[in-house]
Design a protein around this motif. Sequence first.
Motif, PDB file in Angstrom:
ATOM      1  N   GLU A   1       0.845  -1.190   0.000  1.00 44.98           N
ATOM      2  CA  GLU A   1       0.000   0.000   0.000  1.00 44.98           C
ATOM      3  C   GLU A   1       0.890   1.254   0.000  1.00 44.98           C
ATOM      4  OE1 GLU A   1      -3.377  -0.301   2.842  1.00 44.98           O
ATOM      5  OE2 GLU A   1      -2.583  -2.322   3.200  1.00 44.98           O
ATOM      6  N   PRO A   2       0.403   2.360  -0.544  1.00 42.94           N
ATOM      7  CA  PRO A   2       1.236   3.566  -0.656  1.00 42.94           C
ATOM      8  C   PRO A   2       1.811   4.041   0.670  1.00 42.94           C
ATOM      9  CG  PRO A   2      -0.684   3.790  -2.056  1.00 42.94           C
ATOM     10  CD  PRO A   2      -0.888   2.534  -1.252  1.00 42.94           C
ATOM     11  N   ASP A   3       1.084   3.828   1.785  1.00 41.63           N
ATOM     12  CA  ASP A   3       1.598   4.249   3.093  1.00 41.63           C
ATOM     13  C   ASP A   3       2.165   3.077   3.879  1.00 41.63           C
ATOM     14  OD1 ASP A   3      -0.690   2.882   3.778  1.00 41.63           O
ATOM     15  OD2 ASP A   3      -1.373   4.374   5.240  1.00 41.63           O
ATOM     16  N   ALA A   4       2.449   1.965   3.196  1.00 43.33           N
ATOM     17  CA  ALA A   4       2.968   0.739   3.811  1.00 43.33           C
ATOM     18  C   ALA A   4       1.960   0.100   4.754  1.00 43.33           C
ATOM     19  CB  ALA A   4       4.296   0.982   4.525  1.00 43.33           C
ATOM     20  N   GLY A   5       0.693   0.383   4.560  1.00 45.39           N
ATOM     21  CA  GLY A   5      -0.349  -0.300   5.320  1.00 45.39           C
ATOM     22  C   GLY A   5      -0.380   0.001   6.797  1.00 45.39           C
ATOM     23  N   GLY A   6       0.201   1.138   7.186  1.00 43.65           N
ATOM     24  CA  GLY A   6       0.209   1.501   8.601  1.00 43.65           C
ATOM     25  C   GLY A   6       1.435   1.028   9.356  1.00 43.65           C
ATOM     26  N   LEU A   7       2.349   0.315   8.700  1.00 41.42           N
ATOM     27  CA  LEU A   7       3.580  -0.137   9.350  1.00 41.42           C
ATOM     28  C   LEU A   7       4.617   0.980   9.350  1.00 41.42           C
ATOM     29  CD1 LEU A   7       2.131  -2.841   8.500  1.00 41.42           C
ATOM     30  CD2 LEU A   7       4.416  -3.822   8.280  1.00 41.42           C
ATOM     31  N   VAL A   8       5.453   1.013  10.372  1.00 41.77           N
ATOM     32  CA  VAL A   8       6.571   1.955  10.437  1.00 41.77           C
ATOM     33  C   VAL A   8       7.820   1.163  10.801  1.00 41.77           C
ATOM     34  CG1 VAL A   8       7.542   4.008  11.523  1.00 41.77           C
ATOM     35  CG2 VAL A   8       5.075   3.843  11.158  1.00 41.77           C
ATOM     36  N   ALA A   9       8.882   1.369  10.042  1.00 45.37           N
ATOM     37  CA  ALA A   9      10.149   0.666  10.292  1.00 45.37           C
ATOM     38  C   ALA A   9      11.231   1.674  10.667  1.00 45.37           C
ATOM     39  CB  ALA A   9      10.566  -0.108   9.044  1.00 45.37           C
ATOM     40  N   TYR A  10      11.904   1.419  11.779  1.00 45.18           N
ATOM     41  CA  TYR A  10      13.046   2.224  12.204  1.00 45.18           C
ATOM     42  C   TYR A  10      14.309   1.394  11.974  1.00 45.18           C
ATOM     43  CZ  TYR A  10       9.623   5.336  14.301  1.00 45.18           C
ATOM     44  OH  TYR A  10       8.579   6.208  14.476  1.00 45.18           O
ATOM     45  N   ASN A  11      15.206   1.930  11.166  1.00 45.13           N
ATOM     46  CA  ASN A  11      16.424   1.204  10.787  1.00 45.13           C
ATOM     47  C   ASN A  11      17.617   1.597  11.651  1.00 45.13           C
ATOM     48  OD1 ASN A  11      16.647   3.817   9.835  1.00 45.13           O
ATOM     49  ND2 ASN A  11      17.683   3.271   7.948  1.00 45.13           N
ATOM     50  N   THR A  12      17.360   2.061  12.852  1.00 49.44           N
ATOM     51  CA  THR A  12      18.374   2.707  13.685  1.00 49.44           C
ATOM     52  C   THR A  12      19.224   1.693  14.442  1.00 49.44           C
ATOM     53  OG1 THR A  12      16.571   2.987  15.271  1.00 49.44           O
ATOM     54  CG2 THR A  12      17.203   4.903  13.975  1.00 49.44           C
ATOM     55  N   LEU A  13      20.266   1.201  13.779  1.00 50.48           N
ATOM     56  CA  LEU A  13      21.258   0.366  14.457  1.00 50.48           C
ATOM     57  C   LEU A  13      22.192   1.216  15.300  1.00 50.48           C
ATOM     58  CD1 LEU A  13      22.008  -1.956  11.454  1.00 50.48           C
ATOM     59  CD2 LEU A  13      21.205  -2.759  13.671  1.00 50.48           C
ATOM     60  N   ALA A  14      22.405   2.454  14.879  1.00 49.43           N
ATOM     61  CA  ALA A  14      23.249   3.400  15.611  1.00 49.43           C
ATOM     62  C   ALA A  14      22.419   4.625  15.958  1.00 49.43           C
ATOM     63  CB  ALA A  14      24.460   3.792  14.762  1.00 49.43           C
ATOM     64  N   GLY A  15      23.012   5.539  16.723  1.00 51.00           N
ATOM     65  CA  GLY A  15      22.336   6.782  17.054  1.00 51.00           C
ATOM     66  C   GLY A  15      22.037   7.597  15.802  1.00 51.00           C
ATOM     67  N   GLU A  16      21.080   8.500  15.904  1.00 50.00           N
ATOM     68  CA  GLU A  16      20.656   9.305  14.764  1.00 50.00           C
ATOM     69  C   GLU A  16      20.431  10.742  15.216  1.00 50.00           C
ATOM     70  OE1 GLU A  16      21.036   9.748  11.578  1.00 50.00           O
ATOM     71  OE2 GLU A  16      20.151   7.772  11.220  1.00 50.00           O
ATOM     72  N   PRO A  17      21.448  11.615  15.082  1.00 47.41           N
ATOM     73  CA  PRO A  17      21.325  12.990  15.596  1.00 47.41           C
ATOM     74  C   PRO A  17      20.132  13.755  15.044  1.00 47.41           C
ATOM     75  CG  PRO A  17      23.615  12.486  15.106  1.00 47.41           C
ATOM     76  CD  PRO A  17      22.807  11.331  14.584  1.00 47.41           C
ATOM     77  N   ILE A  18      19.810  13.616  13.769  1.00 41.88           N
ATOM     78  CA  ILE A  18      18.687  14.363  13.204  1.00 41.88           C
ATOM     79  C   ILE A  18      17.397  14.029  13.939  1.00 41.88           C
ATOM     80  CG2 ILE A  18      17.216  14.604  11.148  1.00 41.88           C
ATOM     81  CD1 ILE A  18      19.686  14.444   9.440  1.00 41.88           C
ATOM     82  N   ALA A  19      17.280  12.764  14.351  1.00 43.72           N
ATOM     83  CA  ALA A  19      16.077  12.318  15.054  1.00 43.72           C
ATOM     84  C   ALA A  19      16.211  12.452  16.567  1.00 43.72           C
ATOM     85  CB  ALA A  19      15.772  10.861  14.689  1.00 43.72           C
ATOM     86  N   GLY A  20      17.338  12.979  17.046  1.00 45.95           N
ATOM     87  CA  GLY A  20      17.530  13.166  18.480  1.00 45.95           C
ATOM     88  C   GLY A  20      17.831  11.888  19.238  1.00 45.95           C
ATOM     89  N   LEU A  21      18.437  10.899  18.577  1.00 43.37           N
ATOM     90  CA  LEU A  21      18.708   9.602  19.199  1.00 43.37           C
ATOM     91  C   LEU A  21      20.203   9.427  19.434  1.00 43.37           C
ATOM     92  CD1 LEU A  21      16.367   7.445  16.936  1.00 43.37           C
ATOM     93  CD2 LEU A  21      15.892   8.201  19.281  1.00 43.37           C
ATOM     94  N   ASP A  22      20.590   9.163  20.678  1.00 43.89           N
ATOM     95  CA  ASP A  22      21.997   8.917  20.986  1.00 43.89           C
ATOM     96  C   ASP A  22      22.425   7.514  20.596  1.00 43.89           C
ATOM     97  OD1 ASP A  22      22.354  11.453  22.045  1.00 43.89           O
ATOM     98  OD2 ASP A  22      21.730  10.827  24.049  1.00 43.89           O
TER      99      ASP A  22
END
Length: 544
Positions: free
Chosen positions: A370-391
């Motif tokens: 589905e165009p919005d992935a059917g309501g699923l959300v995937a976070y690929n964060t194996l490491a921290g992500e400064p843009i997203a505020g994740l250490d």
Amino acid sequence: MSDATKILEGRTALGIELGSTRIKACLVDADEPTRVLAVGSHEWENEFTEDRRWSYPLAAVWSGLQAAYAELVADAERRHGAAPERFGALGVSAMMHGYLAFDAQGELLVPFRTWRNTSTGPAAGELSEAFGLNIPLRWSIAHLHQAVLDAEPHVPGIDFITTLAGYVHWRLTGRKVLGVGDASGMFPIDSATGGYDAALVARYDAILAARAAAGTAVPPAALTALLPEVLAAGEPAGELTAEGAALLDPSGRLQPGTPLCPPEGDAGTGMVATDSVAPRTGNVSAGTSIFAMVVLERPLASAHHELDLVTTPAGDPVAMVHCNNGASELAAWAGVFGRFAEAAGPGRDGSAVDGDAVFEILFREALDGEPDAGGLVAYNTLAGEPIAGLDEGRPMIVRTPDSRLTLANLMRAQLYGVYGTLALGMRVLAGEGVELDRMFAHGGIFRTAGVAQRFLAGALDAPVAVGETASEGGAWGIAVLAAYLRERAAGMTAELGAYLDERVFADAPLEVVEPEASDVAGFAAYLDRYRAGLAAEAAAVAAL
């Protein structure tokens, strides 16, 4: 002239890039750089050390380089019946940023700290405020200043700091230099002078002087003495020494004397590999990390923590959206399904599914999601992500009870997840009024035609072009920069952009995908959920 003769006479350019998961070597015809004559590669992985830092041992750098080079030589012999003993030019590229600190005897003071480390928050914050522009956590100056703030014992012994490409180049040539694009990820560059920003260098030296006066241990020399010399594309950067030749090729076949172009970062070689060095052009590079580079027409109105200001290999200003996490989690899921296919055994026709086929099957399946992935959300964060505020990172799949969990939606969510944080930063850039004439994409995930490219067009709401060199990436890009050095040494006066347009990409075929309205709307809905769910991702980091 035959290809064998070109190889034996050294009418070639060799590019080597040390990426996050693979070291690649690419040999091209120096007169026609689009002609790849041989390739070699070696897989490697970073380590998460006991002190919770991402690193690669320097021994692995050299064993990996030697393995990739040996494979390239074997490929040249297999394809052309000729083994190279010298090259017309050579170039080294690698992951940008990070921290390699050496003492006056050339000994490494602490293990290599890569771009992936996010422990430099206090230093990056202090420098961003002092400089009036964004200093990202992964920049070399942030690593250096964090070591000062933490009073690390090695700080008084620092004689020289560099990046991975700068380190390899130094060992091959004896010269402590860096291409301007890679240097711009160490310390801010003044595009008017092509060197480090003198006013900010003075400001940092004053910061260290004040700390020294207060009793804090600081490096023994001024900042410019610690940093590599900055060179622009086309400038000579030394020659391969006998010691360097032996490091690259222990067999003794490789002869010294090959000229080297300035070592560059993977962002710069990505710009070259996609002909994206002119204003209003940009590219997306997807691998272990993912980042977008947009060449600017004018300065940004204000500083943004989501945007880095770096340069092209020629020194022109670039806005960079860098995300620490790219396609690694996607690859992990492909591995799961690949193992399932292996465990299930051959199909009715007796054929087995290999690794590349697994990716293609899963990517094609995502097209039916589905165009919005059917309501699923995937976070690929194996490491921290400064843009997203994740250490730190915690890979997750999140869905509500009414979402539709199908293989197609799962894979579309995983592909969207690769672009999630990147899209957050690109929306900030769009808010600055930055416009693009073209956006190119390169990296292994674009090998399956029309899938990752189509979804990226939807995520950016812009046309995305992919060329035949998309999967070769930076190793080919640095080979082109080496060929450019050879041409400049022979008297060519064309600037880098003109050389790429007229000599390299003039007849290069491109596949351009326009954004589909359903993908644009679907990804926008996905990104809204992605942004809202970052609180859950942060909670997972805190809890697990």
